[in-house]
Design a protein around this motif. Structure first.
Motif, PDB file in Angstrom:
ATOM      1  N   GLN A  64      -2.156  15.253   5.442  1.00  0.00           N
ATOM      2  CA  GLN A  64      -1.963  14.895   4.036  1.00  0.00           C
ATOM      3  C   GLN A  64      -0.952  13.770   3.885  1.00  0.00           C
ATOM      4  N   LEU A  65       0.123  13.894   4.666  1.00  0.00           N
ATOM      5  CA  LEU A  65       1.118  12.834   4.611  1.00  0.00           C
ATOM      6  C   LEU A  65       0.540  11.494   5.043  1.00  0.00           C
ATOM      7  N   ARG A  66      -0.326  11.544   6.098  1.00  0.00           N
ATOM      8  CA  ARG A  66      -0.948  10.296   6.561  1.00  0.00           C
ATOM      9  C   ARG A  66      -1.843   9.707   5.476  1.00  0.00           C
ATOM     10  N   LEU A  67      -2.675  10.608   4.858  1.00  0.00           N
ATOM     11  CA  LEU A  67      -3.559  10.137   3.793  1.00  0.00           C
ATOM     12  C   LEU A  67      -2.756   9.602   2.604  1.00  0.00           C
ATOM     13  N   GLN A  68      -1.703  10.332   2.287  1.00  0.00           N
ATOM     14  CA  GLN A  68      -0.874   9.876   1.183  1.00  0.00           C
ATOM     15  C   GLN A  68      -0.268   8.507   1.475  1.00  0.00           C
ATOM     16  N   ALA A  69       0.127   8.334   2.755  1.00  0.00           N
ATOM     17  CA  ALA A  69       0.678   7.046   3.140  1.00  0.00           C
ATOM     18  C   ALA A  69      -0.361   5.936   2.997  1.00  0.00           C
ATOM     19  N   GLU A  70      -1.613   6.253   3.429  1.00  0.00           N
ATOM     20  CA  GLU A  70      -2.678   5.267   3.290  1.00  0.00           C
ATOM     21  C   GLU A  70      -2.956   4.972   1.815  1.00  0.00           C
ATOM     22  N   LYS A  71      -2.941   6.050   1.018  1.00  0.00           N
ATOM     23  CA  LYS A  71      -3.177   5.872  -0.412  1.00  0.00           C
ATOM     24  C   LYS A  71      -2.088   5.000  -1.026  1.00  0.00           C
ATOM     25  N   ASP A  72      -0.873   5.298  -0.628  1.00  0.00           N
ATOM     26  CA  ASP A  72       0.245   4.495  -1.142  1.00  0.00           C
ATOM     27  C   ASP A  72       0.103   3.050  -0.726  1.00  0.00           C
ATOM     28  N   LYS A  73      -0.374   2.866   0.512  1.00  0.00           N
ATOM     29  CA  LYS A  73      -0.562   1.486   0.985  1.00  0.00           C
ATOM     30  C   LYS A  73      -1.654   0.798   0.179  1.00  0.00           C
ATOM     31  N   ILE A  74      -2.757   1.532  -0.096  1.00  0.00           N
ATOM     32  CA  ILE A  74      -3.862   0.964  -0.889  1.00  0.00           C
ATOM     33  C   ILE A  74      -3.360   0.604  -2.279  1.00  0.00           C
ATOM     34  N   ASN A  75      -2.626   1.544  -2.877  1.00  0.00           N
ATOM     35  CA  ASN A  75      -2.085   1.272  -4.216  1.00  0.00           C
ATOM     36  C   ASN A  75      -1.181   0.044  -4.208  1.00  0.00           C
ATOM     37  N   LYS A  76      -0.381  -0.012  -3.138  1.00  0.00           N
ATOM     38  CA  LYS A  76       0.511  -1.163  -3.034  1.00  0.00           C
ATOM     39  C   LYS A  76      -0.285  -2.454  -2.902  1.00  0.00           C
ATOM     40  N   ASP A  77      -1.343  -2.384  -2.057  1.00  0.00           N
ATOM     41  CA  ASP A  77      -2.198  -3.567  -1.887  1.00  0.00           C
ATOM     42  C   ASP A  77      -2.903  -3.907  -3.190  1.00  0.00           C
ATOM     43  N   LYS A  78      -3.336  -2.861  -3.912  1.00  0.00           N
ATOM     44  CA  LYS A  78      -4.010  -3.075  -5.193  1.00  0.00           C
ATOM     45  C   LYS A  78      -3.094  -3.800  -6.172  1.00  0.00           C
ATOM     46  N   VAL A  79      -1.838  -3.331  -6.207  1.00  0.00           N
ATOM     47  CA  VAL A  79      -0.884  -3.987  -7.099  1.00  0.00           C
ATOM     48  C   VAL A  79      -0.719  -5.448  -6.717  1.00  0.00           C
TER      49      VAL A  79
END
Length: 966
Positions: free
Chosen positions: A797-812
């Motif tokens: 979950q932490l890994r997925l959350q990290a990826e999600k955070d990275k995607i969100n960051k990239d999206k921004v």
């Protein structure tokens, strides 16, 4: 050589009391004697009838007194009373070598015993001896001769030898009996003195009554001549009785012929003095020849002048049994009273005269040999007298009123100065002296047999009571009780100071208070509350003086310090003492009774020689004999009573040092009483005790002769107690073993049961614990596996959350980039629009220029330019590209906007995007290919479609729609 000796002697003078000690020579004090102190006991002490008849001493030092109420027993601390079965008085008492105490009263005789609990009781021996005699009456005296006990009554003698009892009748009346050289003698009133034949138990006449002048012999003692007695008669006649000639001679009369008096008792003391007790004149002392040694009023401090009996203890004290009370004369005490009634500051003895400086004035006695000397106050010297010194054959008295010369009881004032502490000689000016006063120094000398004060030493006005000349001429140390230390130097003419140094806390002292200066071992030392110091001139500092600090307690204030012969005397915190100069052995035990009795800062200690010293205190002057023989002898400390309180009742226990006393578990309090009978009246007796397993150290010395413990825990204890007298006698240590018994569930057997049960419980517990541990281990392993799996899931979950955070960051970042690109695209489009306009303007200008050009070549050239512009003209393709990319970039915005306002046209949607991008109307007009006015109109229509208020900000509203989308 003599000059050097005088200089050393002068330096030893550290204060006025030391100066006084130099005035006394061996011849002057050899006749000085005082009287022993007397301790009074009345019925408030012994709680019985105050009339006493007889006394004896047990082997343990306990005293037994015969009283009208029975036997009064005193162990030095507690009094006990024992009554006879018929409640008669006890007239006679005696102790044998085995420790038995024989008593006799009215028709009764027996033993006073002590039970195992320490309580005294009377045991009659009449029944065991099968003795009956209804006419026995009072037994007045009892004597013990080896194994023979002899009781005397008026009518008969009763002798007891083992189980055999014999009665010897009197011819008339047996009035007195006494033992001389192991032989028993008894006086028959009308027949004379008989001797008892101990083997035959028969009476043999020694001297007839008429040879004794009809005198009742109260006591008889061996005289200096062989086979001669010194007899004391009841009328006061002192007889020399010759046993060979069977005659007697009257040596002297103790009483005046007109005096109504008589002798009641007499005693031969251990030192060879005879004490005679009278019915109305107290005690008279005689020597071996029968001469009176003292004035009649020597013992006038007795609480009753009617002395019925006298007794000397093994310790050497004299007990006077009075018609009204008991008095103990501390004849064995090393302390003798010379003077009482005033506070002593100084003493001076000159030939046969004694002078005393006191708080009440100066006292004078013309005959030092009297016991005690008779003192009278010197008229004119009433008030505070500080010191007495003798210079050039004259006695000078330093007084609060000034300085006086004394000759016997006459005085002459020297000058008009007041407040004089003392007079000290000036070493470098022979015949001159310094007068130390309350406010400075004066110069004194004697001229033409007259003392004269010359001048005051200018420049110093402090009190000079504590002054000492240094080794430098004209230089003096002065200590002030509150201001510290002064060092003054006086000029050669002794008229003024040439230098003054003041030392306080900057030169080594912790505090400037209570500093005194003395000379010791030719060194000037300074005493303080923090130890003893010496001045170091090189450093101008006062440093600790190790030779004395290693001997005396540096935490105490040494207020007096001086050397005399083989001793150094001192006073530390109200305790006087001395130490030997050779080995520094300290002795303070002699003087414990004087603790706190000295005048602080002006202690009067005057050694007379190596064995005698005068001590002046707040109450008087006392002579102390340092040869006191009991000072280092051991004395017994006795545990006299042991009791405990249980259920509000006192229970007494047997006293057994060897065995252990057992006390019940419900003991509320445990009380132990103790005493030192062999020290009684030596001086106040102090005790220290310790309960092992409870107390880590001995208690402080105290006067209480009992100790009580409350609520002790069950267990074994050892109580220890030791004693000492304030004259230095030391008592041994006594111990008592006792045990507080535990409850039934605290006994050893129950402890064993507890151990077995505990062991079993432990084994069962271990087994259960092991089973529990195994079960828990299995459970733990399962939980560990589950936790591991959960941990893995959490990590995923932490890994997925990290990826999600990275995607969100990239999206921004992408959104920011899109916004940037959209603005860039808009700017580029506007630039192209501007370029298109420029191209159109240039083309129009060329067309217009062609109309004005006439030259064909120029026209041709212009024509070519026009063609090139048409070939490279900016068309509408860029707008198509702009619209396509713009809608792709703002697709989500357009979608959200269409959701809210579905009736908006494509141009209005594009206008909303431009407004959201913060473009101005001027920048928007070319992008929409309309005028600025047209943009304003379009914006107005847009507001109306969106139903916005006039004052609403369109840009912020569009951004809020974009936020809703996000």
């Amino acid at each position: 050589m003599k000059i050097n000796q005088f200089f050393i002697l002068f330096l030893v003078i550290v204060c006025w009391q030391e100066a006084a000690s130099q005035h006394i020579s061996t011849n002057e004090y050899s006749a000085l004697r005082g009287i022993p102190q007397i301790i009074h006991y009345n019925r408030n002490d012994f709680h019985a009838d105050p009339q006493f008849w007889s006394v004896c001493e047990g082997q343990d030092g306990v005293l037994y007194f015969g009283n009208n109420d029975g036997a009064i027993i005193f162990d030095g601390e507690q009094w006990q009373k024992v009554s006879l079965p018929n409640n008669s008085s006890i007239r006679c008492l005696a102790a044998d070598k085995s420790g038995n105490i024989y008593a006799g009263g009215f028709n009764e005789f027996g033993l006073i015993k002590r039970d195992l609990t320490g309580q005294y009781f009377y045991s009659s021996i009449k029944d065991s001896l099968k003795f009956t005699d209804p006419k026995l009456e009072n037994l007045w005296q009892v004597h013990i001769l080896d194994n023979l006990i002899v009781y005397r009554s008026f009518s008969k003698l009763i002798t007891i030898a083992g189980k055999k009892i014999t009665k010897l009748p009197a011819g008339s009346n047996f009035i007195r009996s006494f033992v001389i050289d192991g032989q028993y003698y008894v006086q028959d009133q009308f027949e004379g003195i008989y001797k008892l034949n101990k083997e035959k138990l028969k009476l043999e006449l020694v001297i007839s009554s008429e040879k004794l002048y009809g005198e009742e012999i109260i006591a008889a003692f061996p005289a200096e001549k062989t086979k001669t007695w010194l007899g004391i008669g009841i009328t006061g006649k002192v007889l020399e009785i010759n046993l060979e000639t069977k005659t007697s001679t009257v040596l002297r009369e103790l009483f005046d012929p007109h005096q109504i008096n008589r002798v009641e008792c007499a005693l031969e003391a251990k030192e060879g003095t005879y004490y005679v007790g009278t019915i109305s004149s107290g005690i008279i002392t005689l020597n071996k020849k029968g001469d009176i040694l003292n004035d009649v009023d020597t013992y006038n401090d007795l609480q009753d002048q009617s002395v019925l009996n006298l007794f000397q203890t093994n310790q050497g004290n004299i007990w006077a049994l009075l018609n009204n009370g008991l008095d103990c004369i501390t004849a064995n005490s090393p302390v003798r009273t010379i003077f009482e009634g005033a506070s002593l500051y100084d003493v001076h003895i000159k030939k046969n005269e004694v002078y005393l400086a006191t708080n009440q004035g100066v006292f004078y006695s013309e005959d030092v040999s009297k016991v005690p000397p008779k003192f009278s106050k010197v008229k004119g010297l009433e008030g505070q007298g500080w010191s007495l010194q003798e210079y050039e054959g004259d006695i000078l008295a330093a007084h609060d009123k000034g300085l006086f010369e004394i000759k016997k009881n006459r005085i002459t004032q020297i000058s008009n100065i007041t407040g004089v502490w003392k007079v000290i000689p000036i070493h470098e000016k022979e015949g001159y002296y310094l007068v130390a006063t309350y406010g400075g120094l004066f110069l004194l000398s004697k001229s033409a047999d007259k003392w004269m004060v010359h001048n005051k030493i200018e420049g110093f006005d402090e009190s000079t009571r504590d002054i000492l000349e240094s080794k430098s001429p004209g230089t003096y140390w002065v200590c002030h009780g509150y201001k510290g230390v002064f060092r003054i130097k006086i000029n050669d003419n002794y008229t003024k100071l040439i230098s003054l140094e003041h030392f306080t806390t900057q030169n080594g002292f912790a505090f400037p208070y209570s500093i005194n200066v003395f000379e010791w071992n030719n060194e000037i030392v300074f005493t303080s509350n923090q130890g003893i110091y010496q001045y170091k001139a090189d450093d101008n500092q006062f440093i600790p003086y190790k030779p004395l600090n290693s001997v005396l307690d540096s935490t105490k204030n040494t207020r007096t310090l001086f050397q005399h012969l083989d001793k150094s005397w001192f006073v530390q915190d109200d305790e006087a003492g001395f130490f030997y100069n050779s080995d520094h052995t300290i002795e303070k035990g002699y003087f414990l009774q004087f603790k706190g009795a000295f005048n602080r800062g002006m202690e009067c200690i005057i050694p007379l020689d190596s064995q005698k010293v005068l001590l002046g205190t707040k109450t008087g002057l006392y002579l102390f004999d340092l040869t006191y023989k009991n000072s280092h002898q051991q004395s017994n400390t006795l545990i006299t009573s042991v009791s405990y309180k249980s259920d509000q009742t006192d229970q007494y226990l047997p006293i057994s040092p060897e065995s252990r006393i057992q006390l019940p578990y419900n003991t509320a309090s445990f009380s132990i009483k103790f005493a030192a009978p062999e020290m009684q009246n030596d001086a106040d007796i102090q005790y220290a005790y310790k309960l092992e397993n409870i107390d880590k150290k001995w208690s402080s010395w105290q006067l209480d002769a009992h100790k009580e413990y409350a609520h002790l825990r069950p267990g074994k204890y050892t109580f220890k107690v030791k004693s000492r007298s304030l004259l230095g006698t030391v008592g041994n240590t006594s111990s008592l073993n006792f045990e507080i018994m535990p409850l039934w569930y605290q006994t050893k057997w129950m402890m064993l049961v507890y151990v077995i049960l505990g062991t079993s419980l432990i084994l069962i517990t271990i087994r259960l614990v092991k089973r529990k541990i195994n079960k828990e281990n299995a459970k733990t392993r399962a939980e560990a596996a589950r936790d591991k799996k959960l941990l893995e899931l959490e990590l995923e979950q932490l890994r997925l959350q990290a990826e999600k955070d990275k995607i969100n960051k990239d999206k921004v970042l992408l959104e920011e980039d899109v916004l940037y690109k959209s603005k860039e695209l808009a700017n580029y489009t506007m630039m192209l629009v501007k370029k298109k306009d420029i191209f159109s303007e240039i083309r129009d200008d060329i067309l217009e220029l062609r109309r004005y050009v006439k030259n064909e070549i120029s026209k041709k050239k212009i024509q070519n330019m026009y063609k090139k512009l048409n070939q490279h003209a900016i068309g509408e393709e860029y707008m198509h590209v702009f619209e396509t990319n713009f809608e792709q970039v703002h697709h989500d915005f357009f979608t959200s906007l269409k959701t809210h306002y579905p009736d908006l046209s494509q141009r209005e949607l594009r206008l909303c995007a431009f407004i959201k991008m913060n473009l101005t109307n001027k920048e928007i007009s070319p992008l929409l290919n309309i005028s600025v006015r047209g943009v304003e109109t379009a914006r107005y229509r847009l507001r109306k479609k969106m139903d916005l208020e006039h004052d609403a900000n369109l840009t912020e509203y569009l951004e809020s729609i974009d936020y809703e989308k996000a």
